[in-house]
Design a protein around this motif. Structure first.
Motif, PDB file in Angstrom:
ATOM      1  N   ARG A 132       0.701   3.947  -2.955  1.00 27.92           N
ATOM      2  CA  ARG A 132       0.386   5.349  -2.672  1.00 27.92           C
ATOM      3  C   ARG A 132       1.480   6.271  -3.221  1.00 27.92           C
ATOM      4  NH1 ARG A 132       0.327   4.966   2.378  1.00 27.92           N
ATOM      5  NH2 ARG A 132       2.346   5.916   2.781  1.00 27.92           N
ATOM      6  N   VAL A 159      -6.163   2.113  -4.606  1.00 25.68           N
ATOM      7  CA  VAL A 159      -5.496   3.317  -4.111  1.00 25.68           C
ATOM      8  C   VAL A 159      -5.588   4.404  -5.166  1.00 25.68           C
ATOM      9  CG1 VAL A 159      -3.319   4.305  -3.275  1.00 25.68           C
ATOM     10  CG2 VAL A 159      -3.906   1.924  -2.706  1.00 25.68           C
ATOM     11  N   THR A 160      -6.123   5.560  -4.777  1.00 30.80           N
ATOM     12  CA  THR A 160      -6.224   6.700  -5.692  1.00 30.80           C
ATOM     13  C   THR A 160      -5.598   7.927  -5.028  1.00 30.80           C
ATOM     14  OG1 THR A 160      -8.412   7.286  -4.828  1.00 30.80           O
ATOM     15  CG2 THR A 160      -8.346   5.832  -6.740  1.00 30.80           C
ATOM     16  N   ARG A 218       0.835  -1.210   0.000  1.00 25.14           N
ATOM     17  CA  ARG A 218       0.000   0.000   0.000  1.00 25.14           C
ATOM     18  C   ARG A 218       0.869   1.260   0.000  1.00 25.14           C
ATOM     19  NH1 ARG A 218      -3.158  -1.334   3.876  1.00 25.14           N
ATOM     20  NH2 ARG A 218      -4.916  -2.096   2.635  1.00 25.14           N
ATOM     21  N   ASP A 252      -7.264  -4.082  -2.455  1.00 23.53           N
ATOM     22  CA  ASP A 252      -7.541  -2.661  -2.189  1.00 23.53           C
ATOM     23  C   ASP A 252      -7.368  -1.872  -3.473  1.00 23.53           C
ATOM     24  OD1 ASP A 252      -8.170  -0.401  -0.762  1.00 23.53           O
ATOM     25  OD2 ASP A 252      -6.307  -0.349   0.417  1.00 23.53           O
TER      26      ASP A 252
END
Length: 425
Positions: free
Chosen positions: A219, A423-424, A215, A421
């Motif tokens: 990100r 992620v934006t 993550r 997941d």
């Protein structure tokens, strides 16, 4: 400026200025900074980290070290996808023509495999006649003909990254998230695509072993893309077990063709469709065709055939097959609870599907065909997998890698969801 001052600043936890970063990357690319000095700086970055601004400046400096491609002359939006790599990850093969069939142009610069992870170019090169090395003019011609191109990056694209990547590989600094993110994104941004979807793998067969580190990497890359004006989104996806049923170059091409024909393993189909929808949404394609319909009506297969032919390949030619096979069977009955992706990847590598050094050849027919996936029932003596190799002397070491690769139990184990997941920015 002085390389030693830059090293000391980062060693002591300081923040490098934009000017220091630009100077460092330019001087290193020109050979004015010694390899041992850049090694020291890379280790300092690994230990001390970088701010968002530093990573953005570092990435931009690597982009500026070479050419930047431009697809603004194309009539349709462009979309690209990058995977951080895994075992059985052949998604680019069906995905690029599928997205092209749905209305976007896909300029996809891909790489070769190293170690236990396969490379898209190695897979496609198992198709007789297919060429990975194209000029910019040839890339444009293939895109106009097929809607998608998958090829090698030219030497003029982010040359600083090529130099630094090789250095990190031999200095124990590969794991630095700022350096991983800037390496990937400098090439992808320089490639000139308007939108980018990142597939960040998580699990034993991936570079990022935990959801938390994956993550963080996702990100960081999404921020870099967004800051550079590229619409960027990332999915975290499972790599605690192999993807699909085929691991190895020609074996994976055959499985990709199955998907384009409307079949194929459920996990490969699901992830291909999910990434296709993400790419079309990120590109903002007006009136985009539904990817599921493009698989069903044959238009994705048509785009695949055009792409392969435009790059010199014969989509109807038989794929290479390894002459030697060895079946591995289950020793007990129950449910295949786990199947370790890393162990399967290492075994395929030892069979000849991968390389230890960049200059090593690969065997196009080598690899592993899985006959059971986690959650499937198994019986004693029934095949779990088939090993494929050019030389039977490769089987013992592959079997050694697989010694503890799976567990059979009364019930399936808790596995990661295929898509963990999103992620934006």
């Amino acid at each position: 400026m002085d390389a030693i001052d830059v090293i000391i600043t980062k060693r002591d936890g300081g923040e490098l200025s934009t000017e220091q970063i630009r100077w460092t990357i330019d001087a290193y690319t020109r050979g004015a900074i010694a390899e041992e000095q850049m090694s020291s700086l890379a280790m300092a970055i690994l230990l001390r980290g970088m701010t968002r601004r530093e990573i953005a400046d570092w990435t931009q400096a690597m982009i500026d070290s070479g050419e930047r491609m431009d697809w603004s002359m194309l009539e349709r939006p462009t979309a690209d996808k990058h995977s951080t790599g895994g075992v059985g990850d052949k998604i680019t093969l069906p995905l690029a023509p599928l997205v092209a069939a749905c209305g976007a142009y896909v300029p996809q610069l891909s790489g070769r495999g190293l170690g236990h992870t396969g490379g898209t170019l190695d897979k496609l090169e198992s198709i007789p006649g297919w060429r990975a090395d194209l000029t910019n003019a040839e890339m444009l011609a293939v895109i106009r003909e097929a809607g998608a191109v998958v090829c090698a990056a030219g030497g003029g694209l982010a040359p600083a990254d090529k130099k630094l990547y090789a250095l990190r590989d031999v200095t124990g600094t590969v794991e630095s998230i700022p350096l991983i993110a800037s390496s990937i994104m400098s090439k992808k941004i320089a490639e000139g695509t308007g939108s980018l979807v990142l597939d960040v793998k998580v699990g034993s067969g991936a570079f990022m072993k935990t959801t938390e580190t994956a993550r963080e990497l996702a990100r960081t890359m999404v921020e870099l893309g967004t800051d550079a004006g590229v619409r960027t989104v990332a999915l975290l996806t499972a790599m605690d077990r192999p993807l699909g049923l085929a691991v190895g170059n020609a074996l994976e091409v055959a499985e990709a063709v199955e998907v384009l024909s409307g079949g194929g393993p459920a996990d490969v189909v699901e992830l291909t469709l999910r990434l296709a929808r993400e790419m079309l949404e990120a590109a903002g394609v007006p009136g985009a065709k539904d990817p599921e319909r493009a698989l069903a009506d044959g238009s994705a297969m048509d785009a695949w055939r055009r792409m392969i032919i435009a790059q010199g390949g014969d989509p109807d030619a038989p794929l290479p097959a390894a002459p030697e096979t060895l079946e591995i069977t289950a020793g007990s009955s129950g449910v295949l609870a786990t199947l370790d992706a890393y162990a399967v990847g290492v075994a395929a590598w030892r069979l000849g599907a991968g390389r230890a050094r960049k200059e090593d050849p690969v065997s196009p027919g080598a690899g592993i065909t899985l006959h059971a996936k986690p959650g499937d029932k198994v019986e004693p003596g029934r095949p779990l997998m088939t090993l494929h190799a050019d030389d039977p002397s490769r089987f013992p070491r592959a079997q050694e890698a697989l010694r503890d690769a799976w567990t059979i139990a009364d019930a399936p184990a808790d596995l990661l969801p295929l898509v963990i997941d999103r992620v934006t920015a």
